[in-house]
Design a protein around this motif. Sequence first.
Motif, mmCIF file in Angstrom:
data_model
loop_
_atom_site.group_PDB
_atom_site.id
_atom_site.type_symbol
_atom_site.label_atom_id
_atom_site.label_comp_id
_atom_site.label_asym_id
_atom_site.label_seq_id
_atom_site.Cartn_x
_atom_site.Cartn_y
_atom_site.Cartn_z
ATOM 1 N N TYR A 1 9.832 3.179 -5.160
ATOM 2 C CA TYR A 1 9.216 3.828 -6.319
ATOM 3 C C TYR A 1 10.082 3.599 -7.553
ATOM 4 C CZ TYR A 1 6.765 6.135 -2.508
ATOM 5 O OH TYR A 1 6.046 6.382 -1.372
ATOM 6 N N ARG A 2 9.434 3.205 -8.640
ATOM 7 C CA ARG A 2 10.142 2.975 -9.897
ATOM 8 C C ARG A 2 9.493 3.814 -10.991
ATOM 9 N NH1 ARG A 2 12.561 -2.218 -9.558
ATOM 10 N NH2 ARG A 2 13.107 -2.538 -7.351
ATOM 11 N N SER A 3 10.304 4.577 -11.691
ATOM 12 C CA SER A 3 9.821 5.324 -12.853
ATOM 13 C C SER A 3 10.040 4.477 -14.091
ATOM 14 C CB SER A 3 10.576 6.658 -12.990
ATOM 15 O OG SER A 3 10.304 7.503 -11.893
ATOM 16 N N GLY A 4 8.998 4.290 -14.873
ATOM 17 C CA GLY A 4 9.163 3.493 -16.077
ATOM 18 C C GLY A 4 7.851 3.133 -16.720
ATOM 19 N N GLU B 1 5.987 11.081 -8.272
ATOM 20 C CA GLU B 1 6.117 12.135 -7.267
ATOM 21 C C GLU B 1 4.806 12.348 -6.521
ATOM 22 O OE1 GLU B 1 8.977 13.366 -6.273
ATOM 23 O OE2 GLU B 1 9.748 11.902 -7.705
ATOM 24 N N ALA B 2 3.692 12.304 -7.253
ATOM 25 C CA ALA B 2 2.388 12.440 -6.604
ATOM 26 C C ALA B 2 2.136 11.271 -5.658
ATOM 27 C CB ALA B 2 1.284 12.525 -7.654
ATOM 28 N N ALA B 3 2.519 10.060 -6.075
ATOM 29 C CA ALA B 3 2.339 8.878 -5.229
ATOM 30 C C ALA B 3 3.217 8.958 -3.980
ATOM 31 C CB ALA B 3 2.665 7.621 -6.028
ATOM 32 N N ARG B 4 4.414 9.445 -4.141
ATOM 33 C CA ARG B 4 5.317 9.566 -2.996
ATOM 34 C C ARG B 4 4.706 10.486 -1.925
ATOM 35 N NH1 ARG B 4 10.766 8.570 -3.133
ATOM 36 N NH2 ARG B 4 10.769 8.753 -5.418
ATOM 37 N N ARG B 5 4.146 11.619 -2.378
ATOM 38 C CA ARG B 5 3.520 12.551 -1.436
ATOM 39 C C ARG B 5 2.300 11.905 -0.767
ATOM 40 N NH1 ARG B 5 4.625 16.088 -5.773
ATOM 41 N NH2 ARG B 5 2.451 15.932 -6.487
ATOM 42 N N ALA C 1 -0.017 9.208 4.058
ATOM 43 C CA ALA C 1 -0.749 8.084 4.652
ATOM 44 C C ALA C 1 0.060 7.361 5.719
ATOM 45 C CB ALA C 1 -1.165 7.101 3.564
ATOM 46 N N GLY C 2 1.330 7.733 5.860
ATOM 47 C CA GLY C 2 2.162 7.136 6.895
ATOM 48 C C GLY C 2 2.805 5.826 6.514
ATOM 49 N N CYS C 3 2.805 5.483 5.224
ATOM 50 C CA CYS C 3 3.414 4.208 4.828
ATOM 51 C C CYS C 3 4.464 4.386 3.733
ATOM 52 C CB CYS C 3 2.340 3.216 4.385
ATOM 53 S SG CYS C 3 1.175 3.856 3.181
ATOM 54 N N GLY C 4 4.895 5.612 3.504
ATOM 55 C CA GLY C 4 5.895 5.856 2.472
ATOM 56 C C GLY C 4 7.228 5.200 2.750
ATOM 57 N N ARG D 1 -3.898 1.939 0.704
ATOM 58 C CA ARG D 1 -4.911 1.224 1.484
ATOM 59 C C ARG D 1 -4.382 -0.140 1.949
ATOM 60 N NH1 ARG D 1 -10.634 2.479 0.862
ATOM 61 N NH2 ARG D 1 -10.876 4.510 -0.156
ATOM 62 N N ILE D 2 -3.696 -0.833 1.043
ATOM 63 C CA ILE D 2 -3.185 -2.166 1.382
ATOM 64 C C ILE D 2 -2.107 -2.081 2.459
ATOM 65 C CG2 ILE D 2 -1.903 -4.131 0.458
ATOM 66 C CD1 ILE D 2 -3.357 -3.650 -2.214
ATOM 67 N N LEU D 3 -1.167 -1.152 2.291
ATOM 68 C CA LEU D 3 -0.069 -1.039 3.258
ATOM 69 C C LEU D 3 -0.564 -0.539 4.610
ATOM 70 C CD1 LEU D 3 2.812 0.426 1.053
ATOM 71 C CD2 LEU D 3 2.311 -1.964 1.589
ATOM 72 N N THR D 4 -1.557 0.329 4.603
ATOM 73 C CA THR D 4 -2.113 0.830 5.863
ATOM 74 C C THR D 4 -2.808 -0.287 6.628
ATOM 75 O OG1 THR D 4 -2.419 3.056 4.942
ATOM 76 C CG2 THR D 4 -3.728 2.486 6.874
ATOM 77 N N ALA D 5 -3.513 -1.146 5.892
ATOM 78 C CA ALA D 5 -4.233 -2.251 6.547
ATOM 79 C C ALA D 5 -3.289 -3.344 7.037
ATOM 80 C CB ALA D 5 -5.251 -2.841 5.571
ATOM 81 N N HIS D 6 -2.101 -3.446 6.419
ATOM 82 C CA HIS D 6 -1.177 -4.534 6.752
ATOM 83 C C HIS D 6 0.236 -3.974 6.971
ATOM 84 C CE1 HIS D 6 -4.303 -7.418 5.752
ATOM 85 N NE2 HIS D 6 -4.466 -6.813 4.587
ATOM 86 N N PRO D 7 0.543 -3.546 8.183
ATOM 87 C CA PRO D 7 1.848 -2.907 8.456
ATOM 88 C C PRO D 7 3.052 -3.786 8.154
ATOM 89 C CG PRO D 7 0.300 -2.539 10.261
ATOM 90 C CD PRO D 7 -0.331 -3.546 9.363
ATOM 91 N N GLY D 8 2.853 -5.110 8.031
ATOM 92 C CA GLY D 8 3.985 -5.984 7.750
ATOM 93 C C GLY D 8 4.349 -6.068 6.277
ATOM 94 N N LEU D 9 3.514 -5.552 5.399
ATOM 95 C CA LEU D 9 3.778 -5.618 3.959
ATOM 96 C C LEU D 9 4.632 -4.444 3.500
ATOM 97 C CD1 LEU D 9 0.269 -6.628 2.520
ATOM 98 C CD2 LEU D 9 2.317 -8.077 2.721
#
Length: 377
Positions: A264-267, A247-251, A256-259, A227-235
Amino acid sequence: HRDALADHLRPDPQERPDADRPAETLLRLLTGAWTTQALAAFARLGLPDAMDPYTATGTRELARRTATRPENLATLLRYLTMLGVVAENPEDTTDAEGTQQTGDTGDTGKEESFRLTRLGALLRADSPDTMRPLALMYAGPFYRSFAALDHTVRTGQPAFDHLFGENHFDHFARDPELADLFDRSMAASSRMFQPLPAHPVITTAAQASAPRTVVDVAGGNGELLGRILTAHPGLRGTLLERPHAVEAARRSLDAAGCGDRCDYRSGDFADVPHGGDVYVLSRILHDWDDDRCREILRHCARAMPAHADLLIIERLLPADGAPSLATAWDLHMMCNVGGRERRAEHYARLLADAGLELLDHTPLPLEAYVLHARKAR
């Protein structure tokens, strides 16, 4: 506006007819478990998706659409009518020869028909704001754990751990279907995130001359970060999570068009990425006791540059004891994860112990709040 009129005419719970009859009041309270399972059955059977919010449908047709028995379906829908999930519209079911049909007509001689209300529409699978995963989760593993609530009250140990032999994070991580349901149930409450892209901390970062990075710590399937990245393309964004959730977040973020603007960090919490501009902890701290919260906040403080902001999304216990969703979730967290909800001043103390300062807190939908903190000067 039938739903609005029904809400307006519905009696005040404090003034219900049985308010001075404690036995009747207790009986109503004791049926809360039935309500949970009725809502989940409604969702599992696909009834919200088979019903129309504007036109009533007869129980025989609904039974055909959902492969259910009309008589039993009518019983369920009458109960859900009391809850405001559906609305009933009786229809004449006399056939062409004047013979009265039977089966799901009750005592009225008319087939019962129902339409979906605005409340029930939240359980549709195709609704953008669907709460269906929450219904399935609360009627599933968490429902079972609440049966052992007395164990938690006696021992202080989460009932979930007692029943399943492990904490719910590990239990869900080992079961892909449960893990997916949990992620979707968390996303189902995402309407609380709607105002966040317009939070001054986020908008200030978005207006900076150089690209700024939002770090979502334990960000689940990326619903909030998206939501944040979609609202602010510069972030740009960085999401820290366990491997299966990454992996779920990546998909989700790709969809959403902002990947392409996200790392992504696993930890775990000890792996909070350094050098971000805005750090987000959304519904994380209420999972843990105070000691673990201090540890998580210290990890964040060590990773944060001096100029960075920390946004914490949680429900806050009311200071005056007023009815609140936070009070209910306080019980839920104690029973299922050993965590708790807290008051704002409690969070302020935890932040101070980690070298951070609570600056303010502002309300969000679903009785949540966003707490804004920075490194203490």
